[in-house]
Motif scaffolding. Structure first.
Motif, short mmCIF file in Angstrom:
data_model
loop_
_atom_site.label_atom_id
_atom_site.label_comp_id
_atom_site.label_asym_id
_atom_site.label_seq_id
_atom_site.Cartn_x
_atom_site.Cartn_y
_atom_site.Cartn_z
N GLY A 72 -10.25 -5.82 -6.45
CA GLY A 72 -11.48 -6.33 -5.86
C GLY A 72 -12.68 -6.13 -6.75
N ALA A 73 -13.85 -6.51 -6.23
CA ALA A 73 -15.09 -6.42 -7.01
C ALA A 73 -15.43 -4.99 -7.37
CB ALA A 73 -16.23 -7.07 -6.22
N PHE A 74 -14.98 -4.04 -6.56
CA PHE A 74 -15.35 -2.63 -6.78
C PHE A 74 -14.14 -1.78 -7.17
CE2 PHE A 74 -18.12 -4.51 -3.50
CZ PHE A 74 -19.29 -4.58 -4.26
N GLU A 75 -13.19 -2.42 -7.83
CA GLU A 75 -11.95 -1.75 -8.20
C GLU A 75 -12.20 -0.54 -9.10
OE1 GLU A 75 -7.85 -1.53 -7.54
OE2 GLU A 75 -9.33 -2.93 -6.73
N SER A 76 -13.21 -0.63 -9.95
CA SER A 76 -13.46 0.45 -10.91
C SER A 76 -13.94 1.73 -10.24
CB SER A 76 -14.50 0.00 -11.94
OG SER A 76 -15.75 -0.26 -11.33
N ILE A 77 -14.41 1.65 -8.99
CA ILE A 77 -14.91 2.85 -8.33
C ILE A 77 -14.07 3.23 -7.10
CG2 ILE A 77 -17.29 2.70 -9.14
CD1 ILE A 77 -17.98 1.34 -6.45
N ILE A 78 -12.90 2.60 -6.94
CA ILE A 78 -12.01 3.00 -5.85
C ILE A 78 -11.64 4.48 -6.04
CG2 ILE A 78 -9.72 2.68 -4.86
CD1 ILE A 78 -11.71 0.53 -4.05
N PHE A 79 -11.82 5.27 -5.01
CA PHE A 79 -11.61 6.71 -5.11
C PHE A 79 -10.13 7.07 -5.06
CE2 PHE A 79 -11.69 11.03 -3.09
CZ PHE A 79 -12.25 11.69 -4.16
N ARG A 80 -9.40 6.46 -4.15
CA ARG A 80 -7.96 6.63 -4.04
C ARG A 80 -7.35 5.33 -3.53
NH1 ARG A 80 -9.27 10.63 -6.23
NH2 ARG A 80 -8.66 12.80 -5.89
N GLN A 81 -6.06 5.09 -3.87
CA GLN A 81 -5.34 3.97 -3.28
C GLN A 81 -3.87 4.31 -3.18
OE1 GLN A 81 -4.87 0.30 -5.70
NE2 GLN A 81 -6.28 1.29 -7.15
#
Length: 384
Positions: A55-64
Motif C-alpha cells: 500500500g501507500a504506507f508500506e514503508s512504515i508498516i510496523f508489523r504484518q
C-alpha cells in the motif's frame, strides 16, 4: 481573507491521507490549508487492516502477518489469510511520515486552530477557525458529527481500551496475532480481546465491545488484567502505552457531498464500515477514488454503482442482529471466519465479492435470526 484551492478541516488520518494523495496527483501544486486543533506528535492510536498488495504506507508498516489466530465458540486456532496480509500501522509513524512528505510542498499550509464553523457560500466553502475566516473552492470536512438518534436506523458503538505491555517473561507469539478472542465474559454483548504482538515480551492487548453503552474506566482495566493473567500468563508487566477509542457502528445515512463546495471525508463522510468499525483501509480506497475523480472531472466525488448499495443492506441486517441480540455474537463471528475461507471473508468486508459469493457466505449464518433481522430492517426503513 485569503482564498485557497482546498481547505482540509481536520488533520487526522483522513485529512492527512487526502493531502498526501493530492501531492501524488496532478493537483500537487494547488494551495492547501490544513486546520486542526491538535498537534499530531504522539502515538494516540493503532490501525490494523488487511491488504493484498503493498500500500501507500508500506514503508512504515510496523508489523504484518500472513495468518491470524481466532478464538470463538467452535473454532480456536490459526486462520490462513491466503494472498492477504494483516498489517499494523502505528499512529505516530503515520503522522510523522505524512507530515514530513507534506512539508516538502510550499503550497501546503498547516494551522493549529479549533474549527468553529463550516458553511456553504456562493464563493466557495467558508470556514471559521479560532474566529479567523478562510475560504476555498472546496472544503474537505472530517469534523462533522452525525446525530445518531433516528429510530429507523441502527446505532451501536465500538469502544475499546488497549495497553501496550512489556512482560518480564515471553508471553506473546510474534508470528500470530489474535484477531478476535471471545474467551471473555460476554455480558450479553459482543466482547473480545485483540492481541497484536511486537515480539515475545511486548504487544498491544485491547479489550473491545460492540454495544450501546460505554463502560467505566475500571471495567475496561479489570477485563484487561484478567485476560493478561489468564490467557497470556503474564504475572509481571509494565504498561508502556494506553489507547482508547469510540467508533460509531451506524447505518445512519451520510451526506458525503452536503453542498457544492463542502465534502465530508473519513467517519464524517460515512467511510467507517458500519458492521465492523474498520475505517483505515476504506478511507484510503475512498480518498484515492475521490482524488482520481477530482483530477478527471473537477468534482470531488466518488463514482458509486447502485448495485454496491446492497452492502449497506447487509450492514443493516448485521447491526439488527447485534442490536436485538438475536444470536450470540461470539458464535456469529465464529461462523463467519471459521466456516468461510478467511480470504473470502476479508473480500466480503472489503465489498469486493460477487453476489454468488455473498449467498454462499449467508448460508453459513444462522437462518432464523438473520431472516428475522432482514424483515425488521425493511420494516424500519420503510415505516420508521
Amino acid at each position: 481573507m485569503r482564498k485557497y484551492d482546498f481547505i482540509i478541516a481536520g488533520g487526522g488520518m483522513a485529512g492527512l491521507s487526502l493531502a498526501y494523495y493530492l501531492t501524488q496527483s496532478p493537483l500537487r501544486d494547488r494551495s492547501i490549508l490544513i486546520l486542526d486543533r491538535d498537534v499530531k506528535d504522539r502515538n494516540d492510536r493503532t490501525w490494523c487492516f488487511w491488504e493484498k498488495e503493498a500500500g501507500a504506507f508500506e514503508s512504515i508498516i510496523f508489523r504484518q502477518w500472513n495468518q491470524v489466530n481466532f478464538h470463538g465458540t467452535t473454532h480456536a486456532g490459526a486462520l490462513n489469510l491466503g494472498d492477504y496480509r494483516y498489517k499494523m500501522l502505528r499512529g505516530i509513524d503515520f503522522y510523522e511520515f505524512v507530515q514530513t512528505e507534506l512539508q516538502k510542498w510550499p503550497n501546503i499550509e498547516f494551522r493549529q486552530a479549533s474549527i468553529n464553523r463550516i458553511k456553504e457560500t456562493p464563493q466557495g466553502g467558508f470556514v471559521i477557525a479560532d474566529d479567523e475566516p478562510y475560504i476555498a473552492d472546496f472544503v474537505f470536512d472530517s469534523t462533522f458529527s452525525l446525530k445518531l438518534n433516528q429510530p429507523e436506523n441502527h446505532n451501536l458503538l465500538q469502544h475499546f481500551r488497549g495497553w501496550v505491555i512489556k512482560t518480564t517473561t515471553p508471553c506473546f507469539s510474534p508470528n500470530l496475532p489474535e484477531i478476535m478472542d471471545f474467551r471473555v465474559d460476554q455480558g450479553g454483548d459482543c466482547r473480545f480481546v485483540y492481541v497484536m504482538p511486537f515480539d515475545e515480551t511486548t504487544g498491544l492487548v485491547e479489550f473491545t465491545l460492540f454495544n450501546e453503552q460505554l463502560l467505566t474506566e475500571a471495567d475496561y482495566e479489570i477485563a484487561l488484567r484478567q485476560y493478561i493473567s489468564q490467557h497470556l500468563g503474564a504475572v509481571s508487566y509494565d504498561i508502556c502505552e494506553i489507547e482508547t477509542g469510540v467508533i460509531p457502528m451506524s447505518d445512519e445515512p451520510t451526506q458525503e457531498n452536503p453542498s457544492e463546495h463542502i465534502i465530508r471525508i473519513g467517519t464524517a463522510g460515512g467511510y467507517t464500515k458500519p458492521s465492523t468499525g474498520y475505517t483505515f483501509q476504506r478511507t484510503q480506497r475512498y480518498l484515492k477514488a475521490l482524488v482520481t475523480n477530482l483530477v478527471e472531472t473537477g468534482k470531488p466525488t466518488r463514482k458509486q454503482s447502485w448495485f454496491t448499495k446492497r452492502f449497506k443492506l447487509y450492514d443493516s441486517i448485521f447491526l439488527n442482529v447485534l442490536e436485538n441480540k438475536r444470536h450470540p455474537a461470539d458464535d456469529m463471528f465464529t461462523r463467519f471466519y471459521a466456516e468461510n475461507r478467511p480470504a473470502k471473508a476479508f473480500q466480503f468486508l472489503d465489498e469486493d465479492t460477487r453476489l454468488v459469493d455473498e449467498i454462499r457466505l449467508f448460508m453459513t449464518m444462522p437462518l432464523l435470526p438473520f431472516t428475522t433481522a432482514f424483515f425488521n430492517v425493511i420494516r424500519r426503513k420503510m415505516f420508521g
